[in-house]
Design an enzyme around this catalytic site. Structure first.
Site, short mmCIF file in Angstrom:
data_model
loop_
_atom_site.label_atom_id
_atom_site.label_comp_id
_atom_site.label_asym_id
_atom_site.label_seq_id
_atom_site.Cartn_x
_atom_site.Cartn_y
_atom_site.Cartn_z
N HIS A 88 7.27 4.23 -1.72
CA HIS A 88 6.43 3.87 -2.86
C HIS A 88 5.17 4.74 -2.83
CE1 HIS A 88 4.50 1.50 -5.98
NE2 HIS A 88 3.40 1.60 -5.26
N ASP A 167 3.68 -11.66 -10.23
CA ASP A 167 2.85 -10.45 -10.17
C ASP A 167 2.63 -9.88 -11.56
OD1 ASP A 167 1.55 -8.06 -9.04
OD2 ASP A 167 3.30 -7.09 -9.90
N ARG A 174 -5.47 -9.43 -14.22
CA ARG A 174 -6.46 -8.64 -13.46
C ARG A 174 -6.93 -7.45 -14.28
NH1 ARG A 174 -2.93 -6.91 -8.93
NH2 ARG A 174 -4.64 -5.55 -8.39
N SER A 189 0.48 -7.26 -4.71
CA SER A 189 1.20 -6.90 -5.94
C SER A 189 2.28 -5.86 -5.65
CB SER A 189 0.18 -6.37 -6.96
OG SER A 189 0.81 -5.71 -8.02
N LYS A 193 6.78 -6.70 -4.92
CA LYS A 193 7.89 -6.09 -5.65
C LYS A 193 8.81 -5.32 -4.71
CE LYS A 193 4.65 -4.67 -8.40
NZ LYS A 193 3.68 -4.19 -9.33
N1 URA Z 1 0.20 -1.09 -8.74
C1 URA Z 1 0.72 -2.32 -8.70
O1 URA Z 1 1.92 -2.53 -8.79
N2 URA Z 1 -0.14 -3.36 -8.53
C2 URA Z 1 -1.47 -3.20 -8.42
O2 URA Z 1 -2.18 -4.16 -8.26
C3 URA Z 1 -1.97 -1.90 -8.48
C4 URA Z 1 -1.11 -0.85 -8.64
#
Ligand code: URA
Length: 430
Positions: A88, A167, A174, A189, A193
């Site tokens: 990632h 999320d 947010r 977050s 995932k």
């Molecule tokens: N990418 C995400 O998936 N979540 C965040 O909070 C910031 C960047």
């Protein structure tokens, strides 16, 4: 009869507001009740702000992440018979590394389930880039995903909306309440995932600098450490590289041109920085998969990685030999003096590519696959007056003026080469 809720949101908010630690059952409830719509947006926003100001303990971040995972489906590749490793990146300008990386790692018999997203804002989306390839399809069923992982090994496809829905809701909140920057919330977050996706191991490319989500290197390091701890605590072997995103990566910023550059890397060529980062991340992934001595450079040279790429594209109905979309209009900017390129600031180049149509302002907007920027030189390289520095690519020439506005002051030609800085600054392990 409605069920009696076991906690009050106000108590949870107060605990965090006053710098305390929220007990596990209360935190789990808060996330679940917010996802169900019982806890209101105003309450969750207040809680997010308290987290931004007062932080979270390592254990609270683990619980928060686990609660977000529990809000949706959790995939498992346990039956696959292959080790799974994912990567990632926190996102950057010209960051197409996933494209050569996934087939390169798969060439060693490792499964790489790369569930990706689309771009929003100045950082491009992996799926948008791949959709430049005629016929290529981002949406796969779970059966197709498994079959491809078993056969080809590498899959880059759209992440299903069933992963960590809490999320999705919290991230949108947010975004409009000034709480995106809270490191515990970013870490939970991203990792919710990735863990829900079911990967066995994970390598994080955490970027710092002008084109990165985290500009400040210390903040990026803190984020990397938090995510590595979180992955480890959740049973996913996780390491991170802290990498420089002050200058665009490679020479192509856009979609189709980034695919072209990725194919150059898979053919054993390509820009040095893209090769360096691809190789560094592949080594990390293969180490986690139990192959620390894999010769990744050789796999780029001898065609193994390219073979895996072609299979991966074909498996998703793409034609790896088809011509990529070309722009209708181009505009080349030349050097006005002899000298050395001393600076190219990633963020304005990302913004300019976005204004040319390579990115989208709203999730539902289409992208122009041929749009973007081709750089002809990078910082440290010598240019003569009149030599091309970069070319803007668009389908509509009316877009050039605003892209050029974004680039005003974003690059410089000076007398001396800039001090060289490492692309990979640090490796962070548990
Ligand atoms: N990418 C995400 O998936 N979540 C965040 O909070 C910031 C960047």
């Amino acid at each position: 009869m409605t069920a009696v809720e076991p906690f009050d949101a106000v108590d949870v908010i107060r605990a965090k507001r006053d710098g305390g630690t929220v007990p596990e059952d209360a935190l789990r409830w808060m996330v679940d009740a917010y996802t169900r719509g019982y806890v209101a947006d105003a309450q969750m926003a207040s809680f997010a702000m308290a987290v931004l100001l007062n932080g979270m303990e390592r254990d609270e971040i683990r619980v928060m992440t686990s609660a977000m995972i529990a809000s949706g489906e959790r995939m498992s590749f346990a039956g696959l018979g292959k080790t799974t490793v994912d990567k990632h990146s926190t996102g950057g300008v010209g960051d197409k590394i996933t494209l050569p990386l996934a087939p390169l790692v798969a060439a060693f018999g490792v499964a790489v389930p790369q569930l990706s997203g689309r771009g929003l804002g100045h950082t491009g989306g992996t799926l948008d880039k791949l959709e430049s390839i005629p016929g290529w399809r981002a949406a796969l069923s779970n059966e197709e995903l498994f079959a491809q992982l078993e056969g080809v090994g590498a899959v880059i496809c759209a992440a299903g909306s069933g992963l960590a829905p809490a999320d999705k809701k919290l991230y949108a909140l947010r975004d409009v309440t000034g709480t995106v920057e809270a490191i515990p919330l970013i870490a939970s977050s991203i990792m919710s995932k990735k863990i829900a996706e079911g990967t066995g191991a994970l390598v994080l490319d955490v970027k710092f600098g002008s084109g990165a989500f985290m500009r400040d290197v210390d903040k990026a390091r803190e984020l990397a450490r938090t995510m590595v701890a979180l992955g480890t605590d959740s049973g996913v072997a996780t390491t991170a590289l802290l990498t420089d995103m002050n200058t665009p990566l490679g020479l192509a910023i856009g979609n189709a041109n980034e695919v072209r550059e990725s194919v150059e890397v898979l053919a054993g060529g390509g820009p040095a920085d893209i090769v360096e980062l691809t190789v560094a991340l592949a080594r990390e992934m293969l180490s986690l998969a139990g192959q620390p001595d894999a010769d990744v450079e050789e796999a780029l040279q001898d065609g193994h990685a390219m073979d895996a790429w072609r299979q991966m594209i074909r498996a998703q109905d793409g034609d790896p030999d088809a011509a990529l979309p070309a722009p209708r209009e181009t505009h080349t900017v030349v050097a006005d003096a002899d000298g050395v390129v001393s600076r190219m600031d990633a963020l304005p180049f990302g913004v300019a590519a976005w204004r040319l149509g390579a990115g989208r302002a709203r999730a539902e907007d289409p992208v122009v696959h041929a749009a973007g920027i081709d750089l002809h030189v990078k910082p440290g390289e010598r240019v003569a007056a009149g030599q091309p520095v970069f070319t803007l690519l668009a389908d509509d020439g009316n877009r050039f003026a605003r892209a050029l506005d974004a680039l005003d002051g974003a690059w410089e030609i000076g007398a001396e080469a800039p001090a060289s800085t490492p692309l990979v600054l640090e490796r962070i392990t548990a």
